[in-house]
Scaffold this active site. Structure first.
Site, PDB file in Angstrom:
ATOM      1  N   GLU A 296       0.943  -1.040   0.138  1.00 53.25           N
ATOM      2  CA  GLU A 296      -0.136  -0.299   0.136  1.00 53.25           C
ATOM      3  C   GLU A 296       0.707   1.623   0.099  1.00 53.25           C
ATOM      4  OE1 GLU A 296      -3.705  -0.646   2.354  1.00 53.25           O
ATOM      5  OE2 GLU A 296      -2.102  -1.226   3.588  1.00 53.25           O
TER       6      GLU A 296
ATOM      7  N   GLU B  46      -4.438  -8.972   4.005  1.00 53.86           N
ATOM      8  CA  GLU B  46      -5.384  -8.993   4.759  1.00 53.86           C
ATOM      9  C   GLU B  46      -6.297  -9.927   4.993  1.00 53.86           C
ATOM     10  OE1 GLU B  46      -3.150  -5.061   4.020  1.00 53.86           O
ATOM     11  OE2 GLU B  46      -3.665  -6.830   3.066  1.00 53.86           O
TER      12      GLU B  46
END
Length: 257
Positions: free
Chosen positions: A112, A132
């Site tokens: 990210e 995630e």
């Protein structure tokens, strides 16, 4: 070089070089790293002699994302919701471009952070991914909606929902990185940065602003939704179980709570 322990700051002409310096922790992001990375880019933005920055990392891994030990120890608010969000960088407003120089793995929040940069150079063999869903949380540092902006829906959904890693060749084919190197990506990132730094600074800033315009038009709404989902998930029992299972190297036992 100015060493701030977990983050190093250097310069090469008009290029700022910011380096994550937690190799033993796979450059995972804790609250202190967030604060130091935020301060490093505050300095770059304030220094008119710097036109562009490169974000690199020490050791064999670019960044493994959020430090799960710090998360379990109560640093989640500072790490995920402080100014600029993850790393003090994921959502910060910048007028100068940043190139990621990625070696090893850029996973979860590390990926990210790379996606929050404007360009990326990676070594062949680098690994990317957003695992995630395997940890009971969500790619809440902009990864979920940035992939949705950058990639066809089916591809973004596959990356997000399987959590499976992919290599530099696929990342390049998807347009997520600019160049692949056979060795250390930093020299190639600096070459690209020098090509950009030779141009007019006001033109660089304006071009970057306009290139981001379409994405930025919806970013405020996306961040609000992102934070709503992320806060709910990190408070869940599944998030705690995901972190424990990862630390204990076992399969997670999900309850949906």
């Amino acid at each position: 070089m100015v060493e701030t322990r977990k983050v190093l700051v250097d310069r090469a002409g008009g290029i700022g070089i910011v380096t994550l310096n937690r190799p033993e922790q796979r450059n995972a992001i804790d609250a202190e790293t967030c604060a130091q990375l935020r301060a490093a880019f505050d300095g770059i933005e304030a220094d008119d002699s710097l036109r562009i920055a490169v974000l690199a990392a020490k050791g064999p891994v670019f960044c493994a994302g959020m430090d799960l030990k710090a998360f379990v120890n109560g640093e989640a608010e500072q790490i995920l919701f402080g100014p600029g969000r993850l790393g003090g960088f994921a959502s910060r407003v910048r007028r100068k471009p940043v190139i990621a120089a990625v070696q090893g793995a850029a996973l979860a929040g590390g990926f990210e952070i790379m996606l929050a940069c404007d360009m990326a150079v990676a070594v062949r063999g680098a690994i990317f991914g957003l695992p995630e869903c395997k940890r009971g949380i969500v790619a809440g540092a902009g990864g979920a909606f940035r992939l949705g902006q950058l990639l066809p829906r089916a591809i973004a959904n596959e990356i997000l929902l399987t959590g499976a890693p992919f290599d530099a060749e696929r990342a390049a084919s998807l347009g997520l990185i600019n160049r692949i190197t056979e060795g250390d990506p930093l020299p190639e990132a600096l070459r690209l940065a020098r090509d950009i730094a030779e141009n007019a600074p006001l033109s660089i800033s304006a071009s970057l602003d306009l290139a981001r315009c379409a994405q930025d038009a919806v970013s405020e709404t996306c961040w609000a939704e992102n934070d709503r989902h992320l806060r709910a998930l990190i408070a869940s029992e599944d998030a705690k179980e995901g972190a424990r299972a990862f630390a204990e190297r076992r399969g997670a036992r999900w309850t949906g709570c």
